[in-house]
Scaffold this motif. Structure first.
Motif, PDB file in Angstrom:
ATOM      1  N   GLU A   1       0.831  -1.199   0.000  1.00 32.31           N
ATOM      2  CA  GLU A   1       0.000   0.000   0.000  1.00 32.31           C
ATOM      3  C   GLU A   1       0.876   1.264   0.000  1.00 32.31           C
ATOM      4  N   VAL A   2       1.969   1.202   0.712  1.00 30.11           N
ATOM      5  CA  VAL A   2       2.890   2.352   0.735  1.00 30.11           C
ATOM      6  C   VAL A   2       3.487   2.546  -0.658  1.00 30.11           C
TER       7      VAL A   2
ATOM      8  N   HIS B   1       2.907   5.937  -2.579  1.00 34.71           N
ATOM      9  CA  HIS B   1       4.104   6.799  -2.549  1.00 34.71           C
ATOM     10  C   HIS B   1       5.146   6.308  -3.555  1.00 34.71           C
TER      11      HIS B   1
ATOM     12  N   GLY C   1       4.769  -0.307   7.735  1.00 32.89           N
ATOM     13  CA  GLY C   1       4.359  -0.368   9.135  1.00 32.89           C
ATOM     14  C   GLY C   1       5.100  -1.461   9.883  1.00 32.89           C
ATOM     15  N   GLY C   2       4.540  -1.832  11.024  1.00 33.29           N
ATOM     16  CA  GLY C   2       5.196  -2.822  11.869  1.00 33.29           C
ATOM     17  C   GLY C   2       5.329  -4.185  11.207  1.00 33.29           C
ATOM     18  N   VAL C   3       4.406  -4.525  10.339  1.00 30.62           N
ATOM     19  CA  VAL C   3       4.479  -5.829   9.668  1.00 30.62           C
ATOM     20  C   VAL C   3       5.712  -5.876   8.769  1.00 30.62           C
ATOM     21  N   THR C   4       5.856  -4.851   7.931  1.00 32.24           N
ATOM     22  CA  THR C   4       7.015  -4.797   7.030  1.00 32.24           C
ATOM     23  C   THR C   4       8.312  -4.713   7.831  1.00 32.24           C
TER      24      THR C   4
ATOM     25  N   THR D   1       6.175   3.881   8.433  1.00 28.48           N
ATOM     26  CA  THR D   1       5.183   4.735   7.760  1.00 28.48           C
ATOM     27  C   THR D   1       3.826   4.738   8.463  1.00 28.48           C
TER      28      THR D   1
ATOM     29  N   ASP E   1       6.583   2.878  18.042  1.00 30.61           N
ATOM     30  CA  ASP E   1       6.944   1.679  18.773  1.00 30.61           C
ATOM     31  C   ASP E   1       7.796   0.670  17.984  1.00 30.61           C
TER      32      ASP E   1
ATOM     33  N   ILE F   1      11.607   0.664  16.766  1.00 33.30           N
ATOM     34  CA  ILE F   1      12.662   0.915  17.755  1.00 33.30           C
ATOM     35  C   ILE F   1      12.835  -0.299  18.658  1.00 33.30           C
TER      36      ILE F   1
ATOM     37  N   LYS G   1      13.533  -5.669  17.954  1.00 32.12           N
ATOM     38  CA  LYS G   1      12.822  -6.955  17.861  1.00 32.12           C
ATOM     39  C   LYS G   1      12.324  -7.146  16.434  1.00 32.12           C
TER      40      LYS G   1
ATOM     41  N   ASN H   1       4.399 -13.709  17.002  1.00 28.49           N
ATOM     42  CA  ASN H   1       5.819 -13.334  17.162  1.00 28.49           C
ATOM     43  C   ASN H   1       6.667 -14.443  17.784  1.00 28.49           C
TER      44      ASN H   1
ATOM     45  N   THR I   1      -1.177   9.837   4.343  1.00 28.64           N
ATOM     46  CA  THR I   1      -2.059   8.908   3.615  1.00 28.64           C
ATOM     47  C   THR I   1      -2.582   7.791   4.520  1.00 28.64           C
TER      48      THR I   1
ATOM     49  N   LYS J   1      10.253   4.275  24.386  1.00 25.85           N
ATOM     50  CA  LYS J   1      10.667   2.960  23.877  1.00 25.85           C
ATOM     51  C   LYS J   1      12.202   2.857  23.877  1.00 25.85           C
TER      52      LYS J   1
ATOM     53  N   HIS K   1      -3.415  -5.123  15.310  1.00 27.50           N
ATOM     54  CA  HIS K   1      -2.606  -5.313  16.518  1.00 27.50           C
ATOM     55  C   HIS K   1      -2.990  -4.285  17.591  1.00 27.50           C
TER      56      HIS K   1
HETATM   57  N1  NAD Z   1       9.000  -5.165  16.787  1.00 26.77           N
HETATM   58  C1  NAD Z   1       8.347  -4.581  17.761  1.00 26.77           C
HETATM   59  O1  NAD Z   1       8.927  -4.166  18.777  1.00 26.77           O
HETATM   60  C2  NAD Z   1       6.857  -4.383  17.647  1.00 26.77           C
HETATM   61  C3  NAD Z   1       6.187  -3.551  18.561  1.00 26.77           C
HETATM   62  C4  NAD Z   1       4.821  -3.323  18.380  1.00 26.77           C
HETATM   63  C5  NAD Z   1       4.153  -3.928  17.317  1.00 26.77           C
HETATM   64  N2  NAD Z   1       4.842  -4.742  16.464  1.00 26.77           N
HETATM   65  C6  NAD Z   1       4.168  -5.380  15.340  1.00 26.77           C
HETATM   66  O2  NAD Z   1       3.739  -4.365  14.434  1.00 26.77           O
HETATM   67  C7  NAD Z   1       2.682  -4.904  13.653  1.00 26.77           C
HETATM   68  C8  NAD Z   1       1.601  -3.864  13.473  1.00 26.77           C
HETATM   69  O3  NAD Z   1       2.138  -2.765  12.810  1.00 26.77           O
HETATM   70  P1  NAD Z   1       1.177  -1.729  12.042  1.00 26.77           P
HETATM   71  O4  NAD Z   1       0.040  -1.387  12.885  1.00 26.77           O
HETATM   72  O5  NAD Z   1       2.068  -0.662  11.549  1.00 26.77           O
HETATM   73  O6  NAD Z   1       0.561  -2.612  10.881  1.00 26.77           O
HETATM   74  P2  NAD Z   1       0.863  -2.797   9.331  1.00 26.77           P
HETATM   75  O7  NAD Z   1       2.292  -2.814   9.028  1.00 26.77           O
HETATM   76  O8  NAD Z   1       0.035  -3.954   8.916  1.00 26.77           O
HETATM   77  O9  NAD Z   1       0.230  -1.480   8.688  1.00 26.77           O
HETATM   78  C9  NAD Z   1      -1.139  -1.230   8.855  1.00 26.77           C
HETATM   79  C10 NAD Z   1      -1.818  -0.909   7.526  1.00 26.77           C
HETATM   80  O10 NAD Z   1      -1.430   0.387   7.108  1.00 26.77           O
HETATM   81  C11 NAD Z   1      -1.022   0.371   5.740  1.00 26.77           C
HETATM   82  N3  NAD Z   1      -0.045   1.453   5.630  1.00 26.77           N
HETATM   83  C12 NAD Z   1       1.203   1.495   6.126  1.00 26.77           C
HETATM   84  N4  NAD Z   1       1.726   2.710   5.955  1.00 26.77           N
HETATM   85  C13 NAD Z   1       0.798   3.455   5.308  1.00 26.77           C
HETATM   86  C14 NAD Z   1       0.753   4.802   4.861  1.00 26.77           C
HETATM   87  N5  NAD Z   1       1.747   5.653   5.103  1.00 26.77           N
HETATM   88  N6  NAD Z   1      -0.362   5.225   4.213  1.00 26.77           N
HETATM   89  C15 NAD Z   1      -1.408   4.376   4.022  1.00 26.77           C
HETATM   90  N7  NAD Z   1      -1.435   3.104   4.447  1.00 26.77           N
HETATM   91  C16 NAD Z   1      -0.331   2.650   5.084  1.00 26.77           C
HETATM   92  C17 NAD Z   1      -0.530  -1.018   5.514  1.00 26.77           C
HETATM   93  O11 NAD Z   1      -0.640  -1.387   4.152  1.00 26.77           O
HETATM   94  C18 NAD Z   1      -1.472  -1.839   6.380  1.00 26.77           C
HETATM   95  O12 NAD Z   1      -2.664  -2.103   5.668  1.00 26.77           O
HETATM   96  C19 NAD Z   1       2.197  -6.156  14.362  1.00 26.77           C
HETATM   97  O13 NAD Z   1       2.599  -7.287  13.651  1.00 26.77           O
HETATM   98  C20 NAD Z   1       2.902  -6.095  15.695  1.00 26.77           C
HETATM   99  O14 NAD Z   1       3.147  -7.365  16.234  1.00 26.77           O
HETATM  100  C21 NAD Z   1       6.165  -4.970  16.620  1.00 26.77           C
END
Ligand code: NAD
Length: 408
Positions: free
Chosen positions: A87-88, A92, A147-150, A172, A179, A182, A185, A195, A215, A275, A313
């Protein structure tokens, strides 16, 4: 959320005039200290500076990498591989392509389909194939844009290939800026739980470019809010107080509703700072870092219960925090169980109360990493900003699930 284009442009222009801050801090880490920077439209300049630092100071002790570094990450970078949320990339693409040219990244980017299901071993394997196909070296950074998934997926790819290649996070989403980018993990989910497979892998830099948030859809703003509220509850109450104004004062959450961008940036950066403070103090979660899991024990169980696709999440964490606040009030009696009620109206949950089965949830919690033997331990609040780890029996957990059910 978006009003007339003319008004948008005008408000964008006036925001940009007022919004000129670049905030930065250094996060200390056993894998090498790294900078976390925040600002609007800063990604290209920050990447350029990072590349130059690596050219200029191959091994050395420059301002962003202290004496802890032990990896080869101070060597000059050799190309780069971009891992980007689908989506990013769609929203973008011009910017991502410009960044790709600027840093001399390989032509093929690795596109991560949006959503939690991409945090899987099969996607990780595809990502590793991509990196190896492009013959990365230990000097080829993986640049995670999303986001956090990527970030979690790309980080785990970077941690494993050649036993570790450099990693740069460009978060993004609100959640990733506050969170997940940084603390080092990385990882993916497993059928047994959230996880459960992963590694600690220190990034070379975290670049929070707030322009990406323009966005981000309202649901993702609310999703990210949960982790900020969590940091507020465990470490700095003003984050919760300010969230009230930032998130509930001005219509639907989103960039357009941010009345004061500087204040918003300071609020978000404070969360990132918490964090950093906690993870640099206890990087490998032998103590304090576990407090960042406030609301996560039940949250992770609910995410698993709904197949990682019906609850975001942050949404699951919000519900988990409602349960954890109830338990905190019951056990310690100091924090109000309804402390998050003002934010509840922002969340729209795609689940029905009757779907929240208590015994399944408890059995999923038993698989969580926070368990100690057969007892489920929760992060509870003795008081505001005073988290503690506390074993909780099944009867009380069941009561907390009832409270969550009533809030749906
Ligand atoms: N590593 C860590 O310390 C830690 C901490 C907290 C959460 N997490 C993990 O983070 C994940 C959740 O992250 P999230 O909430 O960012 O979810 P995500 O990465 O799935 O992003 C959420 C949605 O936003 C969309 N998106 C992303 N950036 C965008 C932008 N700029 N404009 C429009 N759409 C955009 C994505 O396509 C997705 O549909 C979970 O898997 C969680 O376990 C990890």
């Amino acid at each position: 959320m978006f009003k007339g284009a003319g008004r948008n442009e005008k408000s964008e222009r006036s925001k940009r005039r007022r919004f000129m801050n670049r905030l930065s801090m250094i996060n200390r880490s056993a894998g090498g200290d790294y900078p976390v920077v925040s600002g609007a439209g800063i990604a290209e300049a920050e990447l350029e500076a990072l590349w130059h630092r690596h050219l200029r100071d191959p091994r050395g002790s420059h301002d962003s990498h202290g004496s802890h570094g032990s990896r080869d990450s101070h060597d000059p970078y050799d190309r780069a591989c971009i891992v980007v949320d689908a989506e990013v990339l769609r929203l973008h693409e011009d910017r991502i392509r410009a960044i790709q040219m600027q840093i001399g990244a390989v032509e093929e980017v690795f596109v991560v389909p949006s959503g939690e299901s991409s945090k899987s071993l099969s996607m990780w394997e595809r990502g590793v194939d991509y990196l190896l196909r492009h013959q990365v070296s230990r000097r080829t950074p993986v640049v995670a844009v999303g986001g956090g998934v990527t970030g979690d997926l790309a980080g785990f790819m970077a941690s494993a290939v050649l036993r570790g290649v450099p990693l740069i996070h460009i978060p993004t989403t609100l959640l990733a800026m506050a969170d997940s980018s940084i603390g080092g993990k990385t990882g993916v989910n497993h059928a047994s739980g959230k996880n459960l497979i992963g590694a600690f892998h220190t990034p070379d830099a975290v670049i929070q470019d707030l322009d990406f948030l323009k966005t981000l859809p309202p649901r993702e703003w609310v999703n990210g809010l949960s982790e900020v509220l969590k940091s507020g509850l465990i470490a700095d109450r003003t984050l919760v107080d300010d969230a009230g104004e930032i998130f509930t004062g001005n219509g639907e959450p989103g960039w357009e509703a941010v009345a004061d961008p500087d204040r918003f940036q300071t609020w978000l950066f404070r969360c990132a700072e918490i964090k950093c403070e906690i993870t640099s103090d206890d990087e490998f979660e032998s103590g304090r870092r576990a407090f960042l899991n406030f609301g996560h024990t039940m949250g992770h169980a609910m995410e698993k219960m709904f197949g990682y696709n019906r609850l975001r999440h942050g949404e699951a964490v919000f519900l988990g925090m409602i349960g954890a606040l109830f338990l905190s009030a019951k056990v310690f009696g100091r924090v109000a169980a309804d402390a998050l009620d003002p934010f509840a109206r922002l969340y729209e949950f795609d689940i029905r109360p009757e779907e929240l089965d208590t015994s399944s949830l408890i059995s999923y919690m038993a698989l969580d990493k926070k368990r100690a033997g057969s007892t489920v331990r929760f992060v509870l609040l003795e008081d505001w900003e005073k988290p503690t780890l506390q074993p909780v029996d099944s009867q009380l957990i069941a009561e907390a699930v009832d409270v969550i059910r009533r809030s749906l």
